[in-house]
Design a protein around this motif. Structure first.
Motif, PDB file in Angstrom:
ATOM      1  N   ASP A 462      51.058  41.774  36.669  1.00 58.06           N
ATOM      2  CA  ASP A 462      51.621  42.867  37.307  1.00 58.06           C
ATOM      3  C   ASP A 462      53.013  43.265  37.181  1.00 58.06           C
ATOM      4  O   ASP A 462      53.379  44.480  37.164  1.00 58.06           O
ATOM      5  CB  ASP A 462      51.234  42.683  38.673  1.00 58.06           C
ATOM      6  CG  ASP A 462      49.785  42.163  38.999  1.00 58.06           C
ATOM      7  OD1 ASP A 462      48.987  42.780  38.082  1.00 58.06           O
ATOM      8  OD2 ASP A 462      49.421  41.966  40.196  1.00 58.06           O
ATOM      9  N   TRP A 463      54.088  42.531  36.894  1.00 60.57           N
ATOM     10  CA  TRP A 463      55.398  42.591  36.757  1.00 60.57           C
ATOM     11  C   TRP A 463      55.685  43.306  35.732  1.00 60.57           C
ATOM     12  O   TRP A 463      56.355  44.378  35.806  1.00 60.57           O
ATOM     13  CB  TRP A 463      56.200  41.256  37.002  1.00 60.57           C
ATOM     14  CG  TRP A 463      57.308  41.374  36.781  1.00 60.57           C
ATOM     15  CD1 TRP A 463      58.593  41.939  37.774  1.00 60.57           C
ATOM     16  CD2 TRP A 463      58.455  40.932  35.839  1.00 60.57           C
ATOM     17  NE1 TRP A 463      59.871  41.956  37.412  1.00 60.57           N
ATOM     18  CE2 TRP A 463      59.850  41.193  36.362  1.00 60.57           C
ATOM     19  CE3 TRP A 463      58.254  40.326  34.544  1.00 60.57           C
ATOM     20  CZ2 TRP A 463      60.966  40.802  35.441  1.00 60.57           C
ATOM     21  CZ3 TRP A 463      59.228  39.994  33.758  1.00 60.57           C
ATOM     22  CH2 TRP A 463      60.466  40.130  34.234  1.00 60.57           C
ATOM     23  N   ASP A 466      54.309  46.896  35.700  1.00 58.43           N
ATOM     24  CA  ASP A 466      55.161  47.859  36.718  1.00 58.43           C
ATOM     25  C   ASP A 466      56.239  48.193  35.974  1.00 58.43           C
ATOM     26  O   ASP A 466      56.799  49.214  35.845  1.00 58.43           O
ATOM     27  CB  ASP A 466      55.463  46.899  37.874  1.00 58.43           C
ATOM     28  CG  ASP A 466      54.579  46.903  39.064  1.00 58.43           C
ATOM     29  OD1 ASP A 466      53.451  47.674  38.894  1.00 58.43           O
ATOM     30  OD2 ASP A 466      54.701  46.024  39.731  1.00 58.43           O
ATOM     31  N   LYS A 469      55.300  50.972  33.319  1.00 60.32           N
ATOM     32  CA  LYS A 469      54.954  52.231  34.189  1.00 60.32           C
ATOM     33  C   LYS A 469      56.393  52.783  34.563  1.00 60.32           C
ATOM     34  O   LYS A 469      56.260  54.360  34.464  1.00 60.32           O
ATOM     35  CB  LYS A 469      54.271  51.843  35.309  1.00 60.32           C
ATOM     36  CG  LYS A 469      52.752  51.636  35.195  1.00 60.32           C
ATOM     37  CD  LYS A 469      52.056  51.280  36.362  1.00 60.32           C
ATOM     38  CE  LYS A 469      50.564  50.854  36.106  1.00 60.32           C
ATOM     39  NZ  LYS A 469      49.818  50.940  37.595  1.00 60.32           N
ATOM     40  N   ASN A 470      57.256  52.062  34.842  1.00 65.98           N
ATOM     41  CA  ASN A 470      58.641  52.573  35.220  1.00 65.98           C
ATOM     42  C   ASN A 470      59.452  52.882  33.962  1.00 65.98           C
ATOM     43  O   ASN A 470      60.791  53.444  33.817  1.00 65.98           O
ATOM     44  CB  ASN A 470      59.441  51.708  36.058  1.00 65.98           C
ATOM     45  CG  ASN A 470      58.768  51.381  37.437  1.00 65.98           C
ATOM     46  OD1 ASN A 470      58.106  52.317  37.977  1.00 65.98           O
ATOM     47  ND2 ASN A 470      58.793  50.226  37.816  1.00 65.98           N
TER      48      ASN A 470
END
Length: 511
Positions: A462-463, A466, A469-470
């Motif tokens: 998940d990290w 993210d 995505k950023n």
């Protein structure tokens, strides 16, 4: 002449050199009192009396008598005699699931390069489970009895437990036949005009299919049975004891897990360094895993898989012997401050190696091997820091044409695919998921699941997602690498890790 399977090596040889019904099998000296605790099955090839084959179980009272017609040229049945002096090839197949022994016999053909396909001439219901009733061992071999004018020869035999016996070298067998003593050839020719001589020449292939070998963990699971197929050499316990200085826990121990301990050893004669996995007697699950590891890893050969080189069965102990990996496991280098941190070039090489090994397991071996426990602690590093995938205790096999079977959930949390937790079906896709998490861990230096300072849970996948995505996926790179890497390479590996660990198995690539 007989082929014998026996629970003991203490055969009664009293009648071995006498004509008659006894053939050196247990308890056949005219006094059957010994046979009460000795189990044997003898397939008797008798050409002296009336050209028949008998199956004798625990006594010389036959449970089956057969064969007067033999296969020739693979399909044609032709009448012949064991006493003809012609070499015969015999296939004995036993299936413990249905407790049936099949016998196929044909004249030997030096040009036949495959096993004959016709149905067996004879099948008999025989229960061989008593062979292992009181012991882990059973014995196989031949014995005979006869007369002065009777010669028996076994010129080749092939034996396999759990599988198909390897084919014999027909050319070499024919050379042996051609070099039999001249006097024997003359006796064969003499047999044309007299019925007093018998010459039996056998080429035997024996297959025991799915024989249940008694558990080596008698103390904890004496009533359970495990299946094992092993073509590896057996080490002597005293040699492994000496190699590890008596399994010295201070000097020689390499690691410890739920299965038991792993020790370093040095063989006295060859000076070869080895790693020895010693099963814990308290771990019933460990025994099943060890059996799987012998059966699977013993057959695999790839430069990026840890090589199992042998085993040792001593009393109630089972030990597995591997090539020694001097640089230990990858996780110790990533997460242990006492070990040197791998540079990026080393990490990329390790990733490529594990990928190559996993490709071999999924696509290039004769069966599909699902590893089920891909993680950094199961990747070992040789003296040049090449990665080798090990620990096949949870691995499962299936053919390339079939799907994986449903099984219990196994593996390590953080590497277990979502669908595996729901459906309990390990597949190539679930291995790819674990490989994806492995990629993210190697690049980031972070463990798949960590507990944060506030008590929350950190999930590596998940990290990294993210961060991507950023627009800052490069922030997921291990800060200890100090920018001595190619940005394009680490981005590629991180993105591969994300797509391999996709929540939907159909979205993941194959190896």
């Amino acid at each position: 002449m007989t082929f014998v399977l026996s629970s003991t090596m203490e055969l009664d040889l009293h009648h071995l050199y006498r004509a008659g019904q006894y053939v050196g099998t247990p308890g056949t000296s005219g006094n059957d009192s010994k046979s009460g605790d000795q189990f044997f099955v003898a397939i008797e090839f008798n050409g002296i009396d009336d050209n028949h084959i008998d199956i004798n179980v625990k006594s010389m009272v036959s449970v089956g008598s057969l064969i007067k017609n033999f296969y020739r040229s693979n399909t044609k049945i032709q009448s012949t005699k064991l006493s003809s002096g012609k070499p015969m090839q015999v296939w004995l197949d036993y299936d413990s699931q249905v407790q049936k022994l099949n016998i196929t016999i044909e004249e030997f053909d030096e040009f036949q390069l495959s096993r004959p396909q016709p149905l067996p001439q004879f099948s008999s219901s025989v229960n061989l489970s008593s062979l292992w009733s009181d012991s882990d061992l059973a014995y196989a071999g031949f014995s005979a009895s006869g007369q002065e004018n009777c010669n028996h020869y076994v010129i080749g035999w092939s034996f396999m437990v759990n599988g198909e016996a390897p084919l014999l070298n027909n050319f070499a067998l024919n050379q042996v036949l051609a070099n039999l003593p001249v006097e024997n050839k003359q006796k064969q020719e003499h047999h044309i005009s007299t019925s007093s001589l018998v010459t039996v020449v056998l080429v035997v292939s024996i297959v025991l299919v799915s024989c249940n070998v008694k558990s080596w963990m008698k103390g904890n699971s004496g009533h359970e049975k495990y299946e094992i197929e092993c073509e590896l050499p057996s080490f002597r316990y005293k040699d492994l004891l000496a190699a590890t200085i008596g399994f010295n826990k201070k000097k020689m121990i390499l690691g410890e897990g739920g299965f038991g301990r792993v020790y370093k050893g040095v063989l006295a004669v060859s000076k070869q360094s080895i790693a020895i996995k010693r099963v814990s007697l308290e771990s019933k699950q460990g025994m099943k895993e060890f059996m799987a590891e012998i059966a699977i890893l013993g057959q695999l050969r790839h430069r990026n898989l840890v090589r199992l080189i042998g085993y040792c069965h001593h009393k109630q102990e089972l030990l597995l012997v591997y090539d020694y990996m001097p640089n230990g496991s990858l996780d110790s280098h990533l997460h242990n401050r006492d070990k040197p941190i791998p540079v990026w070039a080393q990490r990329l090489c390790i990733i490529k190696g594990v990928a190559s090994g996993l490709l071999y397991l999924h696509e290039d071996w004769e069966q599909v091997v699902i590893h089920r426990d891909i993680k950094t602690s199961n990747v070992l590093l040789d003296d040049e820091m090449n990665g080798r995938l090990g620990d096949f205790g949870l691995a499962r096999l299936h053919s390339h044409e079939s799907e994986a079977h449903t099984t219990h959930v196994a593996g390590t949390w953080g590497y277990i695919a979502p669908e595996l937790a729901r459906l309990s079906k390990a597949t190539k896709a679930s291995d790819v998921y674990a490989f994806g998490i492995f990629l993210l861990e190697v690049v980031s230096g972070k463990q798949p699941i960590e507990v944060k300072a506030d008590g929350g849970t950190f999930l590596l996948a998940d990290w990294v997602l993210d961060a991507w995505k950023n627009g800052s996926i490069i922030d997921a790179v291990d800060t200890r690498l100090e920018e001595e890497y190619e940005t394009e390479e680490v981005e590629l590996v991180l993105k591969l890790g994300l797509i391999c660990s996709h929540s939907l198995p159909k979205k993941r690539p194959c190896m």
